[in-house]
Design an enzyme around this catalytic site. Structure first.
Site, PDB file in Angstrom:
ATOM      1  N   TYR A  43      41.758  40.637  47.115  1.00 20.49           N
ATOM      2  CA  TYR A  43      40.932  41.736  46.630  1.00 20.49           C
ATOM      3  C   TYR A  43      39.443  41.422  46.735  1.00 20.49           C
ATOM      4  O   TYR A  43      38.612  42.326  46.726  1.00 20.49           O
ATOM      5  CB  TYR A  43      41.258  42.027  45.157  1.00 20.49           C
ATOM      6  CG  TYR A  43      42.513  42.825  44.903  1.00 20.49           C
ATOM      7  CD1 TYR A  43      43.459  43.056  45.907  1.00 20.49           C
ATOM      8  CD2 TYR A  43      42.764  43.356  43.647  1.00 20.49           C
ATOM      9  CE1 TYR A  43      44.610  43.791  45.658  1.00 20.49           C
ATOM     10  CE2 TYR A  43      43.913  44.087  43.374  1.00 20.49           C
ATOM     11  CZ  TYR A  43      44.829  44.302  44.390  1.00 20.49           C
ATOM     12  OH  TYR A  43      45.971  45.035  44.128  1.00 20.49           O
ATOM     13  N   CYS A  74      43.322  38.635  36.669  1.00 20.90           N
ATOM     14  CA  CYS A  74      42.524  38.721  37.897  1.00 20.90           C
ATOM     15  C   CYS A  74      41.065  38.929  37.509  1.00 20.90           C
ATOM     16  O   CYS A  74      40.724  39.939  36.872  1.00 20.90           O
ATOM     17  CB  CYS A  74      43.018  39.877  38.753  1.00 20.90           C
ATOM     18  SG  CYS A  74      42.063  40.195  40.257  1.00 20.90           S
ATOM     19  N   THR A  76      38.585  39.483  39.552  1.00 23.34           N
ATOM     20  CA  THR A  76      37.994  40.546  40.367  1.00 23.34           C
ATOM     21  C   THR A  76      38.240  41.910  39.733  1.00 23.34           C
ATOM     22  O   THR A  76      37.327  42.726  39.612  1.00 23.34           O
ATOM     23  CB  THR A  76      38.570  40.505  41.794  1.00 23.34           C
ATOM     24  OG1 THR A  76      38.261  39.240  42.388  1.00 23.34           O
ATOM     25  CG2 THR A  76      37.973  41.613  42.648  1.00 23.34           C
ATOM     26  N   CYS A 184      38.797  32.281  39.362  1.00 26.58           N
ATOM     27  CA  CYS A 184      39.868  33.050  39.989  1.00 26.58           C
ATOM     28  C   CYS A 184      41.165  32.391  39.554  1.00 26.58           C
ATOM     29  O   CYS A 184      41.249  31.152  39.525  1.00 26.58           O
ATOM     30  CB  CYS A 184      39.744  33.037  41.518  1.00 26.58           C
ATOM     31  SG  CYS A 184      41.163  33.753  42.380  1.00 26.58           S
TER      32      CYS A 184
END
Length: 269
Positions: A43, A74, A76, A184
């Site tokens: 992503y 996540c 992101t 991450c």
């Protein structure tokens, strides 16, 4: 909301399993539904509107499963979508922790490194939180676009990943960082490799722990904790590569021969 209802945990791939692992470790009686979107990962290079669209599909799926909570595994999706999702679901949402407070606590001179996806670094997710906590915190963020793809393609212990790790960690050489946030959820999987290319006194910070502690607190405050002390059921859904997904579940969760459900997230608009 029923206390025995499952908790949804979601990520672009298998990295969020590191959060599911901590959740199962700390709250072993909770039922967990894990969803990874391997078909469309990574992503990090995607546009914000795409990331938000995908996030909505996860949340619609969890609504169909009557979860009592959904945990962003996540960074992101947290950085671009969490604030837009708040108040739009009947179940509470838990964002991925930045872990800036935890990093600052072990950084005497408040010099913190962050490695994350391109999208997370672009959003300034960790720097924004640092500014709210203490304006003297210095955050040095480095985008590591190769890591997720390498990990998901099986390059966990080979020269390709070693070379990438060496290259990215060299960017911190002159910054004198005292801690490094693994920004991450895939990165804790390769923490031993990262340590090779950092000074020995640099503390690695895994945000999964503080994310799960926040999850536990919300469940406790809302009287939604499952009374069972053990035996929580875990279900795994992946949008692609079931054999690889099973391999990653085995590596991260320590489960032999896990059953992988297929899912087409585009059906949940």
């Amino acid at each position: 909301m029923r206390a025995c209802a499952p908790i949804g945990v979601f990520d672009s791939g298998s990295g969020g399993l590191t959060v599911a692992r901590q959740l199962h470790k700390i709250l072993p009686g909770e039922n967990i539904i894990y969803v990874g979107d391997m078909k469309r990962m990574p992503y990090g290079p995607r546009k914000p509107e795409e990331i938000i669209k995908f996030m909505d599909q996860f949340l619609h799926f969890f609504a169909s499963k009557n979860v009592k909570m959904a945990v962003f595994a996540c960074n992101t999706m947290t950085s671009w979508g969490y604030e837009k999702a708040v108040g739009r679901t009947i179940f509470p949402l838990v964002p991925m922790s930045t872990a800036v407070s935890e990093a600052a606590a072990v950084s005497p001179h408040k010099k913190i490194g962050v490695i994350a996806t391109e999208a997370t670094v672009k959003k300034g997710f960790h720097a924004d939180m640092a500014a709210k906590i203490d304006k003297n915190i210095e955050v040095y963020a480095v985008a590591c676009p190769d890591f997720v793809t390498l990990i998901e393609s099986g390059h966990i212990e080979d020269a390709v990943l070693e070379n990438a790790a060496r290259s990215y960690m060299l960017k911190f050489k002159e910054k004198s960082i005292e801690s490094l946030i693994l920004g991450c959820t895939h990165y804790p999987i390769i923490s031993d490799i990262l340590k090779k290319y950092l000074d020995t006194d640099v503390s690695l910070i895994n945000p999964a722990l503080s994310t799960v502690k926040k999850t536990e607190q919300i469940l406790r405050d809302g009287q939604m904790l499952n009374s069972a002390k053990t035996g929580g059921k875990m279900e795994f859904f992946f949008s692609s590569a079931p054999e690889h997904a099973a391999h990653m579940v085995k590596i991260v969760m320590g489960l032999e021969n896990p059953f992988i459900n297929n899912i087409d997230l585009s059906e949940f608009n």
